[in-house]
Design a protein around this motif. Structure first.
Motif, mmCIF file in Angstrom:
data_model
loop_
_atom_site.group_PDB
_atom_site.id
_atom_site.type_symbol
_atom_site.label_atom_id
_atom_site.label_comp_id
_atom_site.label_asym_id
_atom_site.label_seq_id
_atom_site.Cartn_x
_atom_site.Cartn_y
_atom_site.Cartn_z
ATOM 1 N N LEU A 649 3.676 76.815 21.813
ATOM 2 C CA LEU A 649 3.824 77.623 20.598
ATOM 3 C C LEU A 649 4.989 77.122 19.755
ATOM 4 C CD1 LEU A 649 3.220 81.189 22.077
ATOM 5 C CD2 LEU A 649 1.615 79.770 20.798
ATOM 6 N N GLN A 650 6.078 76.758 20.411
ATOM 7 C CA GLN A 650 7.215 76.208 19.675
ATOM 8 C C GLN A 650 6.833 74.901 18.982
ATOM 9 O OE1 GLN A 650 10.544 75.418 22.195
ATOM 10 N NE2 GLN A 650 11.914 74.826 20.518
ATOM 11 N N TRP A 651 6.036 74.089 19.653
ATOM 12 C CA TRP A 651 5.588 72.821 19.064
ATOM 13 C C TRP A 651 4.706 73.077 17.852
ATOM 14 C CZ3 TRP A 651 0.836 70.271 18.586
ATOM 15 C CH2 TRP A 651 0.906 68.874 18.343
ATOM 16 N N LEU A 652 3.829 74.099 17.956
ATOM 17 C CA LEU A 652 2.967 74.426 16.821
ATOM 18 C C LEU A 652 3.775 74.952 15.628
ATOM 19 C CD1 LEU A 652 -0.238 76.188 18.233
ATOM 20 C CD2 LEU A 652 -0.105 74.044 16.965
ATOM 21 N N ILE A 653 4.735 75.804 15.925
ATOM 22 C CA ILE A 653 5.560 76.369 14.841
ATOM 23 C C ILE A 653 6.346 75.263 14.161
ATOM 24 C CG2 ILE A 653 7.491 77.923 14.349
ATOM 25 C CD1 ILE A 653 6.447 79.710 16.620
#
Length: 1492
Positions: A649-653
């Motif tokens: 999720l951090q990578w997507l954000i």
């Protein structure tokens, strides 16, 4: 030049020699004692021994006896020193090399000077008129040590001591030899002892003594000069040239003195003559030889005839002859034997041959002598005899008195073929000579191999602790060899076999040995690998290791082996992910294998989440099937906690999140759609909220997702009959069938499938297991419910939850349900092996079988049958599989009288009266001890006849008939299979019959018809020669269709029967791949034939669904055996429709996502990679074998195809594409040989020389890249193609090696410019190329002479290259070239090796080359004599003097001539007559001078 000493010199009495006290440097004294020279012989021969227990006087002195004083002295008893004995004190065979000290030559009977000094006993014998000398007079003791002192009865009277000083009187020492006084009292004098008294003749000074000195004997009068020379010499000395004149005079005097004292007489040497003696005299002579007191010069007068060979050695051993005297005897005998060949009138060649033959026979005698002594371990004094034999053989070896090559061959062969009982003795002998053995490649490598072989055998022996001393001795020798001769271990086959044992047995504190092992390991590795294109090789290795999991169950150490294959861990993980997502690898097991490997690597600080995201970022994965594989892999990693959702999720954000609704669609990008597919039932609430927020921006509602999942669960509950709390909204009125649920689940997302699997395992099945475990008990899960749960989980491909279901149901008591669990594990064995639950589940089921068998007896047969099918597929459980199979056979044979037999009461009710009669007859047949074949045949025909009546009808009696056949098969399996085979062949010939899929599946599932029997009847030779019609023309296609299609339960096929048949279909792809290939080949031929029949029949291969299944089957079979698949599809048929079909099939296999049509060779090579390589191979083979090569048109087309293929390969090589090289070994021998010859010719043409060199750097880089690619092609063909004859080095290769040698040795400008590139690129490539051809000869003795000559020439060039590369110490090519030369030299014949030795022995003294060619310089060879030339006759006297004095024009030139030392004639005492030049060497050749 005499050996007689002065009379006044005392001669020490020598010791009686023992086995351990003789050496090479010892020589017995040859001088005669005073008593031997001056005393008359004694009339009585004394005995060699004496009685040590004679009566002694009261003070230890011998009683006085009659006779002379000499006799009394000889009769005195001596006290033997306690430190001496007849047996040796050590087993060291080289103990003879100890220092020669006085304590070692003390007579055996002589007392120690620190103990009793009584006279020793004589060991000599005398007789009248005998020349044997008398012994030395015994020395007087300083004091006598009485054996016992009488105890005085009364104390003696006190005597007052005399304290007055006494004058010093010099007394003769007690050890001084005495001159006998002939029995007249005191001795006349003492030898070499005359104290000074001050009144001797030399003390009286007079004019004569002062002027000339004192002489015992006046010197001869010489004529003195009448006048003084002062008047003549003094004026000359005062002159300026006087000093030079004086020097000239003195030089002339010294030169004249040298010439006058030089030995100029010819050699008078003759070997000691041999005469014929009686046995008695020969024994006396041998005893005298064993006595060191007897001079060898005296014994050399007559040497007895008949002492030669083995007799000589045995006599020396039995008589305990000192080693140096035994060697002297061997030299005497050998010199006479060798001279006898020359006296026979033979020419030089025959005489030399006779001498060589005699030395060979003498060497064999020595070998037999040592072996005989060692083997006679039951004899007395075996240890002393072995020590003597080994020491004597060692001395003969050191003095070159035997054939060393034959002797070392005997040593190595004995060590190689020795058993453990004789191994210590061979180790003892080898440790004496090992330094000589490792100087030769021929013996050094064999020695190392033999030591490693014995060491490994003991290390792996079950009684290794008992053999620990022997292992320690081997380890000591091995340690010495590792440090002293690492070249002996440079042999890849031997090193790879014993390397692990060497490392395991090496202590941790041996750093030097560990470094030596690492160096040897690197040298052997260079001879195995070519170091070309390492990265593709690593990828290919990884893919091959991963492909094994598709054929065999996952092994625990696979992840560790994969981790060690490459240092680039990121690239390694990428390769594993590519393999998992590849469309060329079928099955879901690869997902669980990948998940297991990545989970194992996550413990090694590997960022699994980041690596997967990077992989998805680089490869967008447009194919929908590949996307599903990614979603499945990630979901399994999320469940195990190896994939971090927060990190994702951090990578997507960080990338901006979701902004487009298309990003969450099933066809959207894999990176964003993954957020929809991940399972959510194990996520934290905060992570779920964050996920929902991100998906909301992409127009995806997580609320609707949750409702859909809940509705799906309610539908499943309704279908399974689970009571619901309230009526579900939107549910259908009727429960959906399992078939419809399966379709919907397959179309759902991975998140839906994970939620459904979680509910089925953790809620539905868990409810039943909790009820069973409760104290009240509960209803177990029925077989139909389990089948529904299993079907749904298999549709969702959620095998993690299926594993949980199986573990929960293992504790139940229903054998049929447990049998279904065992069949489930069997069908998905590769998946459960990857998850690590296969063995635990099998063990749990086996325990349940034991418990249920005790309670229900024969009722446990379904579980026993399922486990007997599962056990053979479990690795390492062969014994258990055989045991279960035997138990199943016993159960079936005893079930005839059991109520719960396979023919149950329900089945019996379905049969009519005639079928009941068959059942009774089978029961009666079971009571016989042996099967009645006629009755069995009658029953078989009756059952089969009734079974055929049921064909094409919905008749439930087919199943009971199959059960009857199963019971009938137990009585005589072989005969039943023969009957079944004949019936199947008759079915094949039927023109009107039902489809095969309605006839055989039930028989196969029940065990009546095996796949091997079905394949045996499906061959092309099984059909009739006449054209078939109707159903018979498509029999093979129907059989193949049956093996591929999925069955649906019906009236006579239960779900368990269908599942079991599915299991058989899956196992056939791996266990019967070869038979399936033959069946497919027959199917294609049948398809080509049946298409032209009238009336036309519907062909099963024309069905699209069947073709899709056919492609999947071919894809699996190609991965198992690409070469067999190539042969299967390479049909030479004139039918264009069949050719078109095969063309489309192979194209679809190569390009799964479309793109059909004809593919050229260049297109096929461009598509080649690690995953498509087997399919490119099939496509290439099919294109090259479509036509018949026997016809002229076919041959012409094949040649054109080869030309196109060669052009395509050249283009691919120039484009740096060499992945296609992996398919070359699978092509036909003609094609591979053509490609190999073309690649080799081009490779050798590229290599530079002084005549052909590349100037520009760009050109050099391009040429080296092409050369590396060509070498990769050659490497793949040589290593991958099995040939009847191994590849060999050609003269063209050696010529190129010579060209590179010339470049290195040349000092020209062109060579200097090319030298750096040659050292960095060209020479390593050529050495790698030669390494590929350095294969060992299958039979070196029978190989042709040109092969040996070519290899010898290559070895010589490599030897010169090694010395030339020493000028470049920064390069490691010198050792690499030397190792390659060692590998080539191992196969040389003896004659070829000798030719190489003659070529290099006079050119270099490099010890590496001596080791390489296995020759050692003989100290007696290559000696030269320097002859000074005679002055010319016209030279004046002054010039001659000047030349003699070294003045003026200098010394005369010297002429060198070869000189051969005759080692057999190097005798210290050759003849009793002492002459001026009685040596074996002519002393005047060496300008020897007389001793004045």
């Amino acid at each position: 030049m005499t050996s007689r000493p002065p009379l006044a010199v005392q001669q020490r009495q020598p010791q009686q020699r023992s086995l351990s006290s003789s050496g090479l440097s010892q020589r017995p004294p040859h001088q005669r004692t005073l008593s031997q020279q001056y005393l008359p012989p004694s009339p009585v021969r004394k005995s060699e021994t004496f009685n040590a227990n004679d009566d002694l006087g009261p003070y230890g002195a011998a009683p006085r006896r009659g006779g002379s004083k000499l006799k009394l002295e000889l009769a005195n008893d001596g006290i033997t020193h306690a430190g001496f004995s007849e047996s040796p004190q050590t087993l060291d065979p080289l103990s003879a090399n100890k220092p020669f000290t006085p304590s070692r030559v003390m007579p055996l009977g002589e007392a120690s000077p620190l103990a009793d000094m009584s006279a020793p006993a004589s060991r000599c014998q005398t007789a009248d008129n005998d020349s044997i000398p008398l012994p030395m007079p015994p020395r007087r003791p300083r004091f006598a040590v009485p054996l016992s002192r009488p105890t005085p009865t009364a104390p003696p009277a006190v005597v007052k001591k005399d304290v007055k000083p006494k004058p010093f009187v010099l007394e003769p020492p007690a050890d001084a030899p005495r001159y006998s006084s002939m029995g007249k009292g005191e001795p006349a004098a003492y030898a070499d002892f005359r104290p000074w008294t001050g009144n001797g003749p030399e003390d009286r000074l007079n004019e004569s003594v002062i002027r000339s000195g004192y002489y015992d004997k006046a010197p001869a009068q010489v004529q003195s000069e009448q006048t003084s020379a002062k008047a003549t010499l003094f004026p000359a000395l005062k002159h300026k040239s006087g000093l030079h004149t004086l020097s000239t005079l003195f030089t002339g005097i010294l030169n004249q003195r040298r010439h006058s004292g030089q030995v100029t007489s010819a050699s008078t040497f003759k070997p000691p003559p041999r005469v014929t003696l009686t046995d008695t005299k020969r024994e006396v002579w041998l005893r005298d030889l064993a006595n060191p007191a007897i001079s060898l010069r005296r014994l050399s007068r007559t040497i007895p005839h008949g002492i030669r060979g083995r007799v000589l050695l045995d006599q020396c051993l039995n008589k305990n002859v000192p080693t140096d005297r035994a060697v002297w005897l061997a030299k005497c005998v050998g010199a006479n034997e060798i001279r006898a060949f020359k006296r026979k009138g033979l020419n030089g060649t025959f005489a030399m041959g006779g001498e060589i033959k005699w030395i060979r026979d003498w060497t064999i005698h020595i070998e037999q002598f040592v072996e005989g002594v060692v083997s006679a371990f039951n004899e007395n004094e075996w240890k002393a005899k072995v020590t003597y034999a080994v020491r004597l053989a060692t001395h003969l070896y050191c003095e070159y008195l035997l054939e060393r090559d034959h002797y070392t061959e005997w040593l190595i062969s004995g060590l190689e073929n020795s058993n453990q009982a004789r191994l210590p003795m061979w180790l003892l002998m080898v440790r004496i000579y090992w330094k000589d053995l490792v100087r030769s490649r021929k013996t050094g490598r064999r020695l190392a191999t033999a030591v490693l072989s014995h060491h490994a055998a003991i290390y792996q022996h079950p009684d290794r602790d008992i053999l620990l001393p022997l292992s320690n001795q081997l380890q000591i020798l091995l340690d010495s060899l590792l440090l002293a001769s690492p070249e002996s271990f440079v042999h890849p086959p031997t090193w790879s076999r014993y390397r692990s044992i060497i490392l395991a047995a090496l202590p941790n504190d041996r750093e030097a040995h560990r470094l030596a092992i690492e160096a040897i390991d690197a040298r052997n590795e260079r001879l195995v690998s070519t170091h070309i294109k390492s990265r593709p090789a690593v990828r290919s290795t990884v893919v091959k290791m991963l492909d094994t999991t598709l054929r065999k169950p996952y092994v625990e150490d696979l992840a560790i082996h994969l981790w060690k294959t490459s240092d680039d861990k990121t690239s390694l993980i990428m390769t594993v992910l590519e393999w998992c997502m590849s469309l060329y690898r079928q099955g879901i097991a690869k997902v669980y294998v990948t998940a297991r490997i990545l989970s194992s690597w996550s413990a090694l600080d590997v960022d699994i989440t980041g690596t997967i995201l990077d992989f998805l970022d680089k490869d967008p994965l447009h194919e929908l099937d590949r996307k599903h594989l990614v979603y499945h892999l990630v979901s399994e990693l999320v469940r195990s906690g190896r994939f971090s959702i927060p990190q994702y999720l951090q990578w997507l954000i960080a990338r901006g999140g979701l902004v487009d609704p298309a990003e969450t669609e099933p066809e959207g990008p894999c990176l964003t759609r993954l957020l929809v597919e991940v399972p959510t039932h194990n996520l934290k609430e905060s992570i779920r909220c964050l996920r929902s927020t991100i998906l909301r921006k992409g127009a995806f509602s997580t609320e609707l997702e949750a409702e859909d999942i809940a509705n799906a669960v309610r539908c499943i509950q309704q279908t399974l009959g689970v009571a619901q709390e309230a009526d579900g909204v939107g549910l259908p009125r009727k429960p959906l069938s399992i078939k419809k649920l399966v379709k919907r689940i397959k179309l759902s997302s991975r998140a839906y499938q994970s939620e459904i699997g979680d509910w089925l395992c953790n809620q539905f099945v868990a409810t039943y297991t909790e009820n069973m475990r409760s104290e009240k008990g509960g209803v177990e899960l029925s077989s139909s419910q389990f089948d529904s749960v299993r079907t749904l989980l298999e549709a969702a491909q959620d095998f993690t939850m299926l594993e949980g279901v199986l573990k929960a149901l293992v504790g139940c008591s229903n054998p049929e349900l447990l049998a279904s669990c065992a069949d489930t594990v069997n069908l998905h064995l590769h998946v459960f092996a990857a998850t690590g639950s296969a063995k635990p589940l099998f063990s749990a089921l086996l325990e349940r079988l034991k418990a249920i068998s005790e309670l229900q007896g024969i009722g446990a047969r379904p579980l026993l049958a399922s486990l007997s099918r599962l056990a053979p597929r479990m690795p390492g459980l062969d014994f258990m599989a055989a045991r279960l199979q035997n138990d199943l056979i016993k159960t079936d044979r005893s079930s005839a009288v059991d109520a719960s037999s396979p023919l149950s009461d329900n089945m019996a009710m379905q049969l009519q009266d005639d079928e009941t009669e068959l059942n009774e007859q089978i029961e009666k047949l079971a009571s016989y001890t042996s099967a009645d074949r006629p009755t069995m045949e009658r029953l078989f025909e009756a059952i089969i006849g009734r079974l055929q009546i049921c064909w094409g009808k919905a008749d439930e009696r087919q199943r009971p008939y199959c059960v009857l056949l199963t019971r009938l098969r137990v009585f005589d399996t072989q005969h039943f299979d023969n009957l079944m085979k004949a019936w199947v062949q008759s079915v094949r010939r039927l023109a009107n019959r039902p489809p095969i899929s309605h006839i055989f599946p039930l028989l196969i599932s029940s065990g009546c018809l095996s796949l091997l029997l079905l394949f045996a009847t499906a061959g092309r030779n099984g059909a009739q020669q006449s054209p078939l019609a109707g159903s018979a023309s498509i029999y093979l296609q129907e059989v193949l269709q049956m093996l591929m299609m999925g069955l649906v339960p019906n009236q006579f096929m239960t779900p368990e029967d269908c599942y079991r048949f599915r299991l058989i279909q899956d196992q056939a792809k791996v266990d019967h791949a070869k038979e399936l290939m033959l069946l497919i080949r027959g199917v294609l031929a049948e398809y080509s034939t049946s298409k032209s029949l009238q009336p036309p029949m519907t062909q099963p291969l024309d069905d699209n669904h069947t073709r899709v299944q056919f492609l999947e089957l071919l894809r699996n079979l190609i991965l198992v055996d690409p070469q067999a698949a190539s042969q299967t599809l390479s049909l030479k048929s004139p039918d264009p429709k069949l050719c078109s079909l095969i063309e489309n099939i192979t194209t679809n296999l190569l390009v799964p996502e479309g793109g059909g049509g004809q593919k050229t060779f260049e297109q096929v090579l461009e598509l080649a990679n690690e995953f498509t390589l087997p399919f490119c191979q099939v496509k290439l083979s099919m294109n090259l074998a479509m036509d018949d090569c026997n016809s002229p048109e076919g041959t012409e087309r094949l040649q054109s195809q080869l030309a196109l293929l060669s052009k395509a390969l050249d283009n691919a090589i120039d484009a740096n594409n060499i992945m296609w090289t992996g398919m070359l070994p699978s092509l036909s021998p003609e094609i591979t040989q053509h490609m190999k010859s073309r690649a080799e010719a081009r490779f050798l043409e590229i290599l530079p020389s002084l005549k052909n060199s590349v100037s520009s750097e760009d050109g050099v880089g391009k040429e080296t890249s092409v050369a590396e690619n060509l070498l990769a092609v050659i490497d793949m063909i040589i290593r991958g193609v099995p040939t009847s004859k191994p590849v060999q080095i050609s003269n063209g290769m050696v010529d190129k090696l010579v060209d590179l040698w010339e470049v290195l040795s040349s000092a020209s400008l062109e060579a200097s410019l090319l030298r750096d590139t040659l050292l960095s690129h060209w020479l390593p490539l050529l050495l790698s190329y030669l390494t590929l051809h350095a294969t060992p000869l299958p039979n070196p003795t029978e190989s042709s002479r040109p092969i040996h000559e070519t290899r010898a020439r290559a070895v010589l060039v490599l030897a010169g290259l090694v010395q030339e590369l020493d000028k470049f110490p920064s390069s490691a090519l010198s050792q690499r070239a030397f190792d390659l030369a060692l590998l080539l030299a191992d196969g040389l014949s003896d004659d070829t090796r000798l030719q190489c030795v003659r070529a290099v022995k006079d050119v270099t003294a490099d010890p590496r080359l001596r080791y390489l060619f296995s020759f050692a310089p003989n100290p007696a060879e290559q000696l030269m004599l320097a002859h000074r030339e005679k002055p010319p006759p016209n030279m004046g006297i002054n010039e001659r003097r000047a030349m003699a004095f070294g003045l003026g024009m200098g010394m005369l030139p010297e002429r060198l001539s070869p000189f051969a030392i005759r080692r057999w004639e190097l005798l210290s005492e050759p003849t009793p007559n002492v002459g001026e030049n009685d040596t074996a060497l002519s002393l005047h050749l060496f300008e020897a001078r007389k001793v004045q």
